[in-house]
Motif scaffolding. Structure first.
Motif: not given
Length: 200
Positions: A122-141
């Motif tokens: 559960t904790r790992a998945a939440a962390h992964a979602r946060g990382q994916h969202r940060a990645w989206l903000e970067r590549v689609f800036a």
């Protein structure tokens, strides 16, 4: 008496050896959890796969839950290296994402299926979602609106369009080729570009 020059060398060699062992354990655990349910993998399984003792794993990580969280962080760091892509280049972004999903997508789906019953996942998945969202903000800036409700809406659309379950749907359930699935994701990402709606 040991010289001052030799002592740092020995300490450095020891630290390097510990890091090699740690990485070997992480690789072994990740490999096992990519194929089996969390409950079906014991520390003894990991120790046997890594060629170390259970006590060594405990010394490095603690218990099984702590090892699982370390594995999640390690896999995420590897994914970050794989997902390098220039901002705004949709084809390159999708290709980088698929490089990650083709290697770890099935394991990601397996882990997500266990989110509701394994706290470490559960904790790992939440962390992964946060990382994916940060990645989206970067590549689609280049296309995301300014901070606010419109940006959150756009991010939610991009998150859905790049989710691992969509990869699973296309590649595993519908049997699309990688080329076909990448094309589908590119088309979807192009269709939700907020800049298009602003010019309608």
């Amino acid at each position: 008496m040991e010289s001052g020059a030799r002592r740092p060398y020995r300490m450095g060699a020891r630290a390097a050896a510990m890091e090699v062992t740690r990485t070997r354990v992480l690789q072994a655990a990740a490999g096992l959890w990519m194929q089996r349910w969390y409950d079906d993998v014991t520390l003894q399984h990991v120790a046997d796969e890594a060629g170390v003792s259970v006590q060594t794993i405990i010394n490095h990580f603690g218990g099984k839950d702590e090892l699982a969280e370390a594995v999640a962080d390690w896999v995420a760091s590897q994914a970050a290296l794989t997902r390098q892509a220039p901002t705004g280049d949709v084809a390159a972004i999708v290709a980088a994402l698929f490089e990650d999903y083709e290697r770890h997508g099935d394991a990601n789906v397996l882990w997500i299926a266990q989110v509701d019953r394994v706290p470490a996942i559960t904790r790992a998945a939440a962390h992964a979602r946060g990382q994916h969202r940060a990645w989206l903000e970067r590549v689609f800036a280049d296309r995301l609106p300014a901070p606010g409700p419109a940006r959150e809406h756009a991010l939610n659309l991009h998150h859905a369009a790049t989710d691992v379950y969509l990869w699973k749907l296309w590649r595993r359930d519908l049997g699309l080729s990688r080329e076909g699935a990448e094309r589908a994701m590119c088309d979807l990402l192009t269709s939700i570009d907020p800049r298009k709606r602003n010019h309608e």
